[in-house]
Design a protein around this motif. Sequence first.
Motif, short mmCIF file in Angstrom:
data_model
loop_
_atom_site.label_atom_id
_atom_site.label_comp_id
_atom_site.label_asym_id
_atom_site.label_seq_id
_atom_site.Cartn_x
_atom_site.Cartn_y
_atom_site.Cartn_z
N THR A 63 -8.15 4.68 -7.55
CA THR A 63 -7.01 4.19 -6.75
C THR A 63 -7.35 2.82 -6.16
O THR A 63 -8.51 2.49 -5.95
N THR A 64 -6.30 2.05 -5.90
CA THR A 64 -6.45 0.76 -5.21
C THR A 64 -5.38 0.75 -4.13
O THR A 64 -4.19 0.73 -4.41
N ASN A 65 -5.84 0.81 -2.89
CA ASN A 65 -4.89 0.94 -1.77
C ASN A 65 -4.97 -0.31 -0.90
O ASN A 65 -6.05 -0.77 -0.59
N ASN A 66 -3.83 -0.84 -0.55
CA ASN A 66 -3.84 -2.10 0.21
C ASN A 66 -3.07 -1.99 1.52
O ASN A 66 -2.17 -1.15 1.66
N LYS A 67 -3.45 -2.86 2.44
CA LYS A 67 -2.76 -2.89 3.74
C LYS A 67 -2.64 -4.36 4.15
O LYS A 67 -3.66 -5.05 4.26
N LYS A 68 -1.42 -4.81 4.37
CA LYS A 68 -1.21 -6.20 4.79
C LYS A 68 -1.39 -6.26 6.30
O LYS A 68 -0.70 -5.55 7.03
N ILE A 69 -2.30 -7.12 6.74
CA ILE A 69 -2.56 -7.23 8.17
C ILE A 69 -1.60 -8.27 8.77
O ILE A 69 -0.93 -8.01 9.78
N ASP A 70 -1.57 -9.43 8.17
CA ASP A 70 -0.59 -10.45 8.57
C ASP A 70 -0.29 -11.32 7.35
O ASP A 70 -0.59 -10.91 6.23
N GLY A 71 0.24 -12.52 7.56
CA GLY A 71 0.61 -13.36 6.43
C GLY A 71 -0.58 -13.91 5.65
O GLY A 71 -0.41 -14.42 4.56
#
Lengths: 179, 167
Positions: A63-71
Amino acid sequence: MTRLDKFKDDAQLHTYLKYKGFFDWKSLMKFMRGWIEGNHYTFMETEYKEKPDQYGIEIEWRTTNNKKIDGLYQYYIKWYLRVWDLDDVEVEENGKKVKKNQGRIRIEFDAMLEVDYEGQFESRNFFKKMEKFLADHIIKEDIESGHADALYYELNRFKNEVEAHLKMETATEGSLYHG
Amino acid sequence: MAERMTIVDGEKIVFKGLFDMRELYNIIDAYLWQKGFDKRVMKNEEHVQQDGKFIHVIMQPWKKISYYVKHEIKIDLSVHHAKEETREIDGVKRKFTNGTFEAKFWGYLVTDYEGRWEQRPEYFFLRTIFDKFVYKLQNANFASLLKNDVRLMKAEIESFLNLHRFT
């Protein structure tokens, strides 16, 4: 590779665990996915293979899981899980017979910090020229002390919770390394 | 490539008997945090076998002392034939691990870990001269700090294991 991509490598964290014994496979899968979604990552399964092997079932799960923190910053937590010789067994736990699985597991965890995931600094020539200065002076502390540390603690916490779920001896409670 | 000097080379603890594995791991964890190291677990294996569990953990915590010098410790922990036992202490039942515990420690002093002084041969030469003559006393002090950190951790683990000898 651009200068800012260099930090993607510097902030890359890799660790793994191996376990051979009794565990609940479906519960483990549910737990890992639940943790990722509960910590505001977008769960993305890139590969799931299951095939019978000589002593049971062999599974590969990536799996490849991502989380956008800011721009500018984005965190990734990835895992590559392999199970060999997965079989159903009945074990006695606290005087009761419980259905579990037995097998061998290897889980490789990777965490990565992506800077400028939208390519904002790539879009103009001026920003491209300023890249080296930005990377070496302006955002270096923010990446190394801020985001890389936060990601490092998050990965440690996830790995520790997986170890606790597998009832491994090395699962620590209340470690300060878990953020 | 950074310059890596071995300050502590494979110091060993072997203990056979009853001990609390989780508590021991917590002690190492707390010690590393207290000393400001970043914990890095390189290997974590656990195998449930017929004659007990086999556990093998390799940690390589590190700590940046300055922009030029870094302390690195390598800890190799292994437990063979680990079996769970319950003993009563002061009226309270507690779970222990009965097995053979082995720990090995290494300490490394790493200079120029960012590789800034390796880009050209002249810089590499200057770095070597400075390390050997100009920063000799400073590096010796850093090495001494590292040796103390490793030996103190070893002493804490030894005293913890000794406590359980009387269980």
